[in-house]
Enzyme design. Sequence first.
Site, mmCIF file in Angstrom:
data_model
loop_
_atom_site.group_PDB
_atom_site.id
_atom_site.type_symbol
_atom_site.label_atom_id
_atom_site.label_comp_id
_atom_site.label_asym_id
_atom_site.label_seq_id
_atom_site.Cartn_x
_atom_site.Cartn_y
_atom_site.Cartn_z
ATOM 1 C CD GLU A 142 37.086 39.979 42.821
ATOM 2 O OE1 GLU A 142 36.517 39.618 43.875
ATOM 3 O OE2 GLU A 142 36.753 40.996 42.186
ATOM 4 C CD GLU A 247 34.989 43.063 39.591
ATOM 5 O OE1 GLU A 247 34.849 43.431 40.780
ATOM 6 O OE2 GLU A 247 34.565 41.978 39.168
#
Length: 312
Positions: A142, A247
Amino acid sequence: MGKILRMMGGVALLLSTTLACSNGTDLHPGPLSTQLEQKTDILVPASGALLGHYYGTGTIEGTDARIGRKPAIQLTYYAWSDDWVPQTRAQLADGRIPMVNWEPFDVEFDNIISGKHDKTIEARADGAKALGSKFFLDFAAEMNEGEGWGGHVPSKYIAAYRHIHDIFVSRGATNVVWAWCPNNTDSASAPTAMDYYPGDEYVDWTGVDGYNWGTSDDDFRWQSFREVFADIYADLAEKGKPIIIGEMASDEVGGDKAQWITEIVPTLKNVFPLVKAVVWFDVDKERHWQINSSPSSLTAYTAMATDPYFSG
């Protein structure tokens, strides 16, 4: 993980015509999918996709009993200085594929690039080699969103990523399968996800983290599984590598979470054929991400988890 994203405006649903047609049917299910299915050396399943889990709610044994199977991948988070080898070895012994999410909090990327942290990197590389089995390593995920690893400077992020990768390779840790997982949306006024791509020779699987945040905040809207990942899937697919959703989860507020879960397998088959692994973030954190946030959600998740598409 699970960062709050400002979902302003709509999400484009139209993928490149080389990937999918307007009704969501894959136009080229053959050669590329077949090619990926043969890459067992980087953990690509022979068919379908791998199911993964982050065990943030309840015990591992209790969760597996709840969903009626042992997920193939186990996601675990580690700080920069953590020795993740013992736990990774235990997961391998338990018949799981570890996914090591290595988070360099409070580490200056300039110091990684300059070699100041080489002893730590070498120790992790030597430990990885000693494991002797394949596992996923997701370093500084991320990077395009709230974490901002490397200060949202793509060149710095890429240099640090490559430096770590090169040390692992030089020390013989070739059993590491490198997953590169940006967020599904970019921080405002920051570079886009693909600007951080380290290069084909440094990445085995491209990936993405993404969530349906529901409507408990006025700035959010309900998104289907397809909507969450449609835009970035088109970008990742251009790399021609297997894709892992590192995720994912959905909230309950604003729509039908059970239906959201039920749509995952058909969407993978018909719209996202290059997604060869998905990992559920099972924890009550910013939202009710857990699989048993409602009886209907748990029923839907159990049915999804035991679908033959997730046979790995």
